[in-house]
Design an enzyme around this catalytic site. Structure first.
Site, PDB file in Angstrom:
ATOM      1  N   SER A 172       3.398  -3.318   8.136  1.00 40.84           N
ATOM      2  CA  SER A 172       4.294  -2.743   7.121  1.00 40.84           C
ATOM      3  C   SER A 172       3.761  -1.758   6.140  1.00 40.84           C
ATOM      4  CB  SER A 172       4.627  -4.047   6.162  1.00 40.84           C
ATOM      5  OG  SER A 172       5.124  -3.536   4.747  1.00 40.84           O
ATOM      6  N   TYR A 185       2.098 -11.514   1.015  1.00 42.84           N
ATOM      7  CA  TYR A 185       2.596 -10.520   2.111  1.00 42.84           C
ATOM      8  C   TYR A 185       1.658  -9.456   2.009  1.00 42.84           C
ATOM      9  CZ  TYR A 185       5.968  -7.832   4.782  1.00 42.84           C
ATOM     10  OH  TYR A 185       6.838  -7.347   5.560  1.00 42.84           O
ATOM     11  N   LYS A 189      -0.406  -8.513   5.627  1.00 41.65           N
ATOM     12  CA  LYS A 189      -0.248  -7.300   6.240  1.00 41.65           C
ATOM     13  C   LYS A 189      -1.336  -6.272   6.340  1.00 41.65           C
ATOM     14  CE  LYS A 189       4.027  -8.191   7.768  1.00 41.65           C
ATOM     15  NZ  LYS A 189       4.397  -8.302   8.887  1.00 41.65           N
TER      16      LYS A 189
END
Length: 300
Positions: A172, A185, A189
């Site tokens: 991402s 998150y 990533k």
């Protein structure tokens, strides 16, 4: 004397690399065929995973589809068969190491050795750190990065034996820059991007140049995981657009796939900006989505 020669060679290589990149801007890259390749896609029951499966199905790959959602993965497999591809659906929890290893063994027996893997399964819990449950943090890392380790370790030996394969990491933009209320998150990533880069370097060091690697880094994608996302500067992407960019990157052996493509330039420029300028950019960007803050759901 050797160091002087090495530095001179390095300078020549850098100049040549820039010239080569410039030429490639105007000359389309050659696309490889994936017909007959055994392609494993995790998180194939919806979103990017499902649309990527359709792209491979159109190109007559043999598909192995994993998802924790039985109905979703079977629907994806059925549509892939309608597109003319062979598709095998498996219900797999990509946060469970033993389940991953057992499923890979089953795939080898029933289908064969996987030659392309798309590590796409992911999870996200939008919330401030203190509102994020411990088990949510653990699950984020188990799915978003540790699963990549277990799947790659299980599939890599057969790829190395043939010096042929492709390992795709779905990361991402959050693997390059941070967004508030997504600490686990973003961290996972960043780890995924690091995994991709380190794996790429190791395969090159081992001389396994036939095993390609790619890393997908999109901005917000409208998959439903993050509710009501919006930004001023970046678009909110649809899954079909991201899947098309991903398959194009795989077919051309592109190592880092940014969606939109200009994101690479933006991230490069940000490295040279002072903190106050970066804060101003973030203010103008005004990234918003629903998140739990202080145990209450709010738009942030």
């Amino acid at each position: 004397m050797n160091i002087v020669l090495d530095l001179l060679l390095l300078l020549i290589t850098i100049i040549y690399s820039y010239l080569e990149s410039l030429v490639k801007v105007f000359i389309p890259r050659r696309r490889k065929s994936v017909a007959g390749e055994i392609v494993l896609i995790t998180g194939a029951g919806h979103g990017i995973g499902r649309l990527t499966a359709y792209e491979f199905a159109k190109r007559k790959s043999r598909l192995v589809l994993w998802d924790i959602n039985k109905r979703g993965v079977e629907e994806t497999a059925a549509q892939c068969r309608k597109l003319g591809a062979t598709a095998h659906a498996f219900v797999v929890d990509c946060s469970n190491r033993e389940e991953i290893y057992n499923s890979v063994s089953q795939v080898k027996k029933e289908v064969g050795d996987v030659t392309i893997v798309v590590n796409n399964a992911g999870t996200i819990y939008p919330a401030d750190l203190l509102s994020t449950k411990d088990e949510e943090i653990s699950k984020t890392f188990e799915v978003n990065i540790l699963g990549h380790f277990w799947i790659t370790k299980a599939l890599l030996p057969s790829m190395m034996k043939r010096n042929h394969g492709h390992i795709v990491t779905v990361a991402s933009v959050c693997g390059h820059g941070v967004i508030p209320y997504l600490i686990p998150y973003c961290s996972s990533k960043f780890a995924a991007v690091g995994f991709h880069r380190a794996l790429t370097s190791e395969l090159e060091a081992l001389g396994k140049t036939g095993i390609k690697t790619s890393c997908l880094c999109p901005v917000f994608v409208n998959t439903g995981f993050t509710k009501n996302p919006s930004t001023r500067l970046w678009p909110v992407l649809e899954t079909d657009e991201v899947a098309r960019s991903l398959i194009d990157g795989i077919l051309t052996n592109k190592k880092m796939i940014f969606v939109p493509s200009y994101l690479n330039i933006t991230l490069t420029l940000e490295r040279f900006l002072p903190e106050r300028a970066l804060a101003a950019i973030n203010h103008v960007q005004n990234v918003q989505f629903e998140a739990v803050i202080g145990h209450k759901s709010k738009m942030k």
